[in-house]
Design an enzyme around this catalytic site. Structure first.
Site, PDB file in Angstrom:
ATOM      1  N   LYS A   9      66.019  64.522  67.475  1.00 16.06           N
ATOM      2  CA  LYS A   9      66.577  63.158  67.511  1.00 16.06           C
ATOM      3  C   LYS A   9      66.372  62.482  66.287  1.00 16.06           C
ATOM      4  CE  LYS A   9      66.029  62.304  72.505  1.00 16.06           C
ATOM      5  NZ  LYS A   9      65.953  61.629  73.555  1.00 16.06           N
ATOM      6  N   TYR A  49      75.287  61.149  76.909  1.00 13.77           N
ATOM      7  CA  TYR A  49      74.502  60.577  77.741  1.00 13.77           C
ATOM      8  C   TYR A  49      75.230  59.635  79.080  1.00 13.77           C
ATOM      9  CZ  TYR A  49      70.389  61.690  75.064  1.00 13.77           C
ATOM     10  OH  TYR A  49      69.475  62.196  74.346  1.00 13.77           O
ATOM     11  N   ASN A 112      61.640  59.876  71.034  1.00 13.33           N
ATOM     12  CA  ASN A 112      60.941  60.780  71.474  1.00 13.33           C
ATOM     13  C   ASN A 112      61.203  62.307  70.974  1.00 13.33           C
ATOM     14  OD1 ASN A 112      63.094  61.461  73.172  1.00 13.33           O
ATOM     15  ND2 ASN A 112      62.102  61.595  75.137  1.00 13.33           N
ATOM     16  N   HIS A 115      65.616  66.292  72.490  1.00 14.56           N
ATOM     17  CA  HIS A 115      66.207  66.245  73.831  1.00 14.56           C
ATOM     18  C   HIS A 115      66.146  67.693  74.229  1.00 14.56           C
ATOM     19  CE1 HIS A 115      69.170  65.622  77.272  1.00 14.56           C
ATOM     20  NE2 HIS A 115      69.746  66.770  76.618  1.00 14.56           N
ATOM     21  N   GLU A 126      76.263  70.865  78.053  1.00 14.39           N
ATOM     22  CA  GLU A 126      75.731  70.295  76.871  1.00 14.39           C
ATOM     23  C   GLU A 126      75.896  71.153  75.822  1.00 14.39           C
ATOM     24  OE1 GLU A 126      71.532  68.873  77.387  1.00 14.39           O
ATOM     25  OE2 GLU A 126      72.283  67.560  79.111  1.00 14.39           O
TER      26      GLU A 126
HETATM   27  P1  CMP Z   1      66.451  62.424  77.059  1.00 12.59           P
HETATM   28  O1  CMP Z   1      65.695  63.955  77.538  1.00 12.59           O
HETATM   29  O2  CMP Z   1      66.886  62.602  75.551  1.00 12.59           O
HETATM   30  O3  CMP Z   1      67.320  61.869  77.884  1.00 12.59           O
HETATM   31  C1  CMP Z   1      67.509  60.704  78.179  1.00 12.59           C
HETATM   32  C2  CMP Z   1      66.676  59.840  77.205  1.00 12.59           C
HETATM   33  O4  CMP Z   1      66.652  58.171  77.476  1.00 12.59           O
HETATM   34  C3  CMP Z   1      65.275  60.129  77.268  1.00 12.59           C
HETATM   35  O5  CMP Z   1      65.333  61.540  76.537  1.00 12.59           O
HETATM   36  C4  CMP Z   1      64.630  59.014  76.702  1.00 12.59           C
HETATM   37  O6  CMP Z   1      64.546  59.204  75.228  1.00 12.59           O
HETATM   38  C5  CMP Z   1      65.430  57.887  76.963  1.00 12.59           C
HETATM   39  N1  CMP Z   1      64.851  56.915  77.464  1.00 12.59           N
HETATM   40  C6  CMP Z   1      64.643  55.569  77.084  1.00 12.59           C
HETATM   41  N2  CMP Z   1      63.968  55.000  78.110  1.00 12.59           N
HETATM   42  C7  CMP Z   1      63.805  55.549  79.283  1.00 12.59           C
HETATM   43  C8  CMP Z   1      63.104  55.565  80.579  1.00 12.59           C
HETATM   44  N3  CMP Z   1      62.541  54.322  80.863  1.00 12.59           N
HETATM   45  N4  CMP Z   1      63.052  56.588  81.181  1.00 12.59           N
HETATM   46  C9  CMP Z   1      63.666  57.408  80.792  1.00 12.59           C
HETATM   47  N5  CMP Z   1      64.366  57.966  79.850  1.00 12.59           N
HETATM   48  C10 CMP Z   1      64.334  57.038  78.766  1.00 12.59           C
END
Ligand code: CMP
Length: 137
Positions: A9, A49, A112, A115, A126
C-alpha cells in the site's frame, strides 16, 4: 499451487519497504508470478474495494489507496492465500502477531502496509482485476 493478490500500500511504498516486504514472501515460499507499480485512480480504488462500499471507512480507504503508488503482485505457492494472510498478520497492526508484516511495517488499520486476498475465490477475481493472463509468468 494457489495464486493470490498482494498489494503493497501507499504507506509502505512511501517508506521504502517494498524490498523488505517482498523478501518476506520470497523467504517463505511465495513466488512473485506477476508484479507492477501503479498509482491507482479514484475509480480503480473504488472498484477494487467495492465490496466495502457501505462501510463507514470506504471513502477514506479509497482516498488513501489512490494517494500514492502501490505495488501489486501475484504470489504463487502452496496454500498461497492462507500463507500470505499469515505473513501479513491481523488487519489492525496493533493486533498483528510479532514478526508479521503489519506488526513490523504498518502504523494504523488504514495505513496497514499490505492487502492480501481473503479467499481463493476473491484471489481469482482480484488477480484478474490487475493482471492479464500473459502478465503472469
Ligand atoms: P484490506 O485488507 O486492504 O481490506 C480493506 C481495508 O479497509 C483494510 O485492509 C483496512 O486497511 C481498511 N480499513 C480501514 N478501516 C477499517 C476498519 N475499521 N475495519 C476494517 N478495515 C478497515
Amino acid at each position: 499451487m494457489e495464486q493470490t493478490l498482494s498489494i503493497i500500500k501507499p504507506d509502505a511504498v512511501a517508506k521504502g519497504f517494498i524490498g523488505k516486504i517482498i523478501d518476506r514472501f520470497e523467504s517463505n515460499g511465495l513466488r512473485i508470478a506477476g508484479m507492477k507499480k501503479l498509482h491507482l485512480s479514484t475509480k480503480q480504488a473504488e472498484d477494487f474495494y467495492a465490496v466495502h462500499k457501505d462501510r463507514p471507512f470506504y471513502a477514506d480507504l479509497v482516498k488513501f489507496m489512490s494517494s500514492g503508488p502501490v505495488v501489486v503482485m501475484v504470489l504463487e505457492g502452496e496454500n498461497a492465500v492462507l500463507k500470505n494472510r499469515e505473513l501479513m498478520g491481523a488487519t489492525n497492526p496493533k493486533e498483528a502477531d510479532k514478526g508479521t508484516i503489519r506488526a513490523d511495517f504498518a502504523q494504523s488499520i488504514e495505513a496497514n502496509a499490505v492487502h492480501g486476498s481473503d479467499s481463493l475465490e476473491n484471489a481469482k477475481n482480484e488477480v484478474a482485476f490487475f493482471f492479464d493472463g500473459h502478465e503472469i509468468l
